[in-house]
Design a protein around this motif. Structure first.
Motif, PDB file in Angstrom:
ATOM      1  N   ARG A  59       0.845  -1.205   0.000  1.00  0.00           N
ATOM      2  CA  ARG A  59       0.000   0.000   0.000  1.00  0.00           C
ATOM      3  C   ARG A  59       0.879   1.253   0.000  1.00  0.00           C
ATOM      4  N   ASP A  60       1.999   1.202   0.718  1.00  0.00           N
ATOM      5  CA  ASP A  60       2.934   2.328   0.704  1.00  0.00           C
ATOM      6  C   ASP A  60       3.493   2.546  -0.698  1.00  0.00           C
ATOM      7  N   VAL A  61       3.773   1.461  -1.406  1.00  0.00           N
ATOM      8  CA  VAL A  61       4.248   1.581  -2.787  1.00  0.00           C
ATOM      9  C   VAL A  61       3.204   2.290  -3.642  1.00  0.00           C
ATOM     10  N   CYS A  62       1.942   1.910  -3.484  1.00  0.00           N
ATOM     11  CA  CYS A  62       0.871   2.539  -4.264  1.00  0.00           C
ATOM     12  C   CYS A  62       0.732   4.017  -3.943  1.00  0.00           C
ATOM     13  N   ARG A  63       0.918   4.364  -2.683  1.00  0.00           N
ATOM     14  CA  ARG A  63       0.816   5.774  -2.314  1.00  0.00           C
ATOM     15  C   ARG A  63       1.941   6.592  -2.942  1.00  0.00           C
ATOM     16  N   ARG A  64       3.096   5.974  -3.098  1.00  0.00           N
ATOM     17  CA  ARG A  64       4.244   6.696  -3.661  1.00  0.00           C
ATOM     18  C   ARG A  64       4.216   6.748  -5.178  1.00  0.00           C
ATOM     19  N   HIS A  65       3.430   5.883  -5.802  1.00  0.00           N
ATOM     20  CA  HIS A  65       3.373   5.833  -7.264  1.00  0.00           C
ATOM     21  C   HIS A  65       1.957   6.200  -7.724  1.00  0.00           C
ATOM     22  N   PRO A  66       1.782   7.344  -8.356  1.00  0.00           N
ATOM     23  CA  PRO A  66       0.442   7.755  -8.812  1.00  0.00           C
ATOM     24  C   PRO A  66      -0.150   6.751  -9.807  1.00  0.00           C
ATOM     25  N   ASP A  67      -1.468   6.711  -9.837  1.00  0.00           N
ATOM     26  CA  ASP A  67      -2.196   5.847 -10.782  1.00  0.00           C
ATOM     27  C   ASP A  67      -1.797   4.383 -10.657  1.00  0.00           C
ATOM     28  N   THR A  68      -1.607   3.945  -9.421  1.00  0.00           N
ATOM     29  CA  THR A  68      -1.280   2.547  -9.136  1.00  0.00           C
ATOM     30  C   THR A  68      -2.394   1.947  -8.290  1.00  0.00           C
ATOM     31  N   PHE A  69      -2.787   0.715  -8.614  1.00  0.00           N
ATOM     32  CA  PHE A  69      -3.882   0.038  -7.916  1.00  0.00           C
ATOM     33  C   PHE A  69      -3.374  -1.283  -7.346  1.00  0.00           C
ATOM     34  N   LEU A  70      -3.997  -1.709  -6.242  1.00  0.00           N
ATOM     35  CA  LEU A  70      -3.556  -2.920  -5.549  1.00  0.00           C
ATOM     36  C   LEU A  70      -4.754  -3.790  -5.192  1.00  0.00           C
ATOM     37  N   GLY A  71      -4.682  -5.068  -5.576  1.00  0.00           N
ATOM     38  CA  GLY A  71      -5.687  -6.043  -5.183  1.00  0.00           C
ATOM     39  C   GLY A  71      -5.014  -7.197  -4.474  1.00  0.00           C
ATOM     40  N   GLY A  72      -5.600  -7.652  -3.368  1.00  0.00           N
ATOM     41  CA  GLY A  72      -5.003  -8.731  -2.588  1.00  0.00           C
ATOM     42  C   GLY A  72      -5.968  -9.865  -2.342  1.00  0.00           C
TER      43      GLY A  72
END
Length: 508
Positions: free
Chosen positions: A243-256
């Motif tokens: 989630r931290d990676v997604c916050r640092r990279h715009p237009d990034t989505f995460l599904g788990g």
């Protein structure tokens, strides 16, 4: 002609005494990461000293510049190290040859500089320092190429491990991983995450995921979707790290996914992709599969297990590895297209289709029917979560009809609530979606049933996706949940899966 060993150059390209020279700064600029190009350096040298310049290896193969006729005996002396450099003049030409060390397996090369004017001190200095710069660039290229090959080999190894996990061959996956990542797969359970960005950003995103998870997770560039990075991790904190990676990279989505047995990585992958679809509608752009209510959780567990076990019983006569291979392939084939499943598994799409057709024959099922696909998908995922004890218990339990699973009040309440969201739209999304499912997901056939244009059907189905927070046009868990909702409300009739009174189908 002269040749002096004391003319050997320092490879650090010292330019002391020439700091105020424009050529020295230009040469240094060629050593910057953005300007490292052998051909450009050779061309620059020719322009700077007014000469024809060429670089060749010990076999005479041109490396850069325009080939120049040379005395091969002299070239041999330089390549073998008998001479470090040589000068020659005649026929109106002034020639300078300098030995250039090449990366292994090559021995050495020769830099040849030919001028019509004699070499003055400035020209000689430029040639000497340029030869040293070329050695540095060649060495850097060799190092970079080795690094790229190592990175590619490591990436291929990660993919091979994932593909082994996808077909439930956990023993082989552990053996492959043990050499480079000891302990990585020394676990019984793991979660799968799918991180989505753009194809252009994927390599950077993959490196960020590796760094964020401290190389304690299996990070793979998805072979099926160029914008996806797959992460298989036993670590409980990996979700927060990603989630931290997604916050640092715009237009990034995460599904788990939910935590699954390592042998059920394929099921976990499907869950992660399903959650990724939900993440597109979330403000924080992240979602986990367990965060929403799923229809199987609202069914009687004992009845569900008995039904799934009996539905898949025709596959029990197969060898264990064959059964596992067919189930893993079918699970992915129902979740994605045959092409995508083939890329994930590392097989051809024809192999995927052949395996799924074999399962169809064994189960006497028709996978062109979305309701049948939803039912088999439910059975496969149910079995994936069963322990050996529960499998044995379900095998001796009385078989149930598929319709029996859809009668519970909790499931019906969920189904009515889900489909009621469609009524908030001014268009008849509910009617279009029902007809589209009945037509096997074929917009043209649904349009004929409704008396509208096929594009209208597609627009309605696409419009239903954000309302239901589920992907529909792409086959998978989201679509099958919506199909189950239609079956539970009675909007569609349950398929005939031939369980009641049928003999066991045991054909190969």
């Amino acid at each position: 002609m002269t040749g002096r060993d004391d003319e050997r150059r320092r490879t650090d390209v010292a330019v002391t005494g020439h700091a105020d020279s424009a050529w020295a700064q230009e040469l240094l600029d060629h050593l910057r990461p953005t300007g490292r190009d052998i051909a450009r350096v050779v061309d620059w040298l020719g322009d700077t000293v007014g000469a024809a310049v060429s670089l060749r290896d010990e076999n005479g193969t041109p490396l850069a510049g325009s080939p120049t006729p040379l005395d091969e005996g002299l070239v041999t002396d330089i390549v073998t190290g008998r001479l470090a450099s040589a000068s020659w003049q005649g026929d109106g030409r002034h020639l300078r040859l300098i030995r250039v060390e090449l990366p292994p397996p090559a021995a050495a090369g020769v830099l040849a500089v030919v001028r019509t004017a004699p070499f003055d001190r400035r020209a000689a200095d430029i040639v000497t320092h340029t030869a040293a710069a070329l050695e540095l660039l060649l060495r850097a290229q060799r190092t970079a190429a080795t690094g790229h090959r190592l990175a590619r080999a490591t990436s291929d190894l990660r993919l091979a491990i994932l593909q082994l996990l996808m077909v439930e061959d956990t023993s082989a996956a552990r053996r492959v991983a043990a050499g480079l990542w000891p302990g990585l797969l020394d676990t019984d359970t793991a979660c799968v995450y799918v991180v989505e960005s753009t194809p252009e950003e994927r390599d950077r995103l993959a490196e960020a995921c590796i760094e964020a998870t401290r190389e304690q997770s299996l990070v793979v560039r998805c072979p099926a979707v160029d914008a996806h990075v797959i992460v298989v991790t036993p670590r409980d904190t990996a979700g927060a790290d990603l989630r931290d990676v997604c916050r640092r990279h715009p237009d990034t989505f995460l599904g788990g996914s939910a935590r699954q047995s390592l042998a059920h990585t394929a099921a976990a992958y499907g869950q992660a992709v399903s959650a990724l679809a939900v993440a597109h509608f979330r403000p924080d752009k992240t979602a986990v599969y367990a965060e929403r209510t799923h229809p199987e959780r609202l069914m009687d567990p004992a009845v569900l297990r008995a039904w799934a076990t009996h539905l898949l019983r025709p596959l029990d006569t197969l060898a264990h590895h064959t059964r596992a291979e067919l189930l893993a392939t079918t699970r992915l084939g129902l979740e994605f297209t045959a092409v995508s499943a083939a890329k994930v598994l590392g097989v051809s799409r024809n192999t995927v289709r052949a395996r799924m057709e074999r399962v169809e024959n064994l189960l006497a099922a028709d996978f062109s029917d979305l309701a049948v696909r939803a039912a088999v998908h439910l059975a496969l995922n149910t079995e994936a979560g069963l322990t050996e004890d529960r499998i044995r218990a379900a095998a001796v339990a009385a078989p149930a009809r598929f319709g029996d699973l859809l009668t519970g009040p909790a499931l019906r309440t969920w189904a009515h609530g889900l489909l009621a969201r469609l009524d908030t739209d001014g268009r008849d999304l509910r009617g279009t979606l029902r007809a589209w499912i009945a037509a096997g997901g074929n917009a043209e056939r649904a349009a004929q049933l409704l008396g509208v244009h096929a594009q209208t059907v597609r627009e309605h189905v696409r419009g239903a996706e954000p309302v239901l927070e589920r992907r529909l046009l792409a086959a998978g868990s989201d679509l099958y949940e919506v199909v189950l909702a239609h079956l539970a409300t009675g909007a569609l009739d349950p398929p005939d899966l031939h369980l009641d009174g049928r003999p066991d189908v045991r054909q190969a």
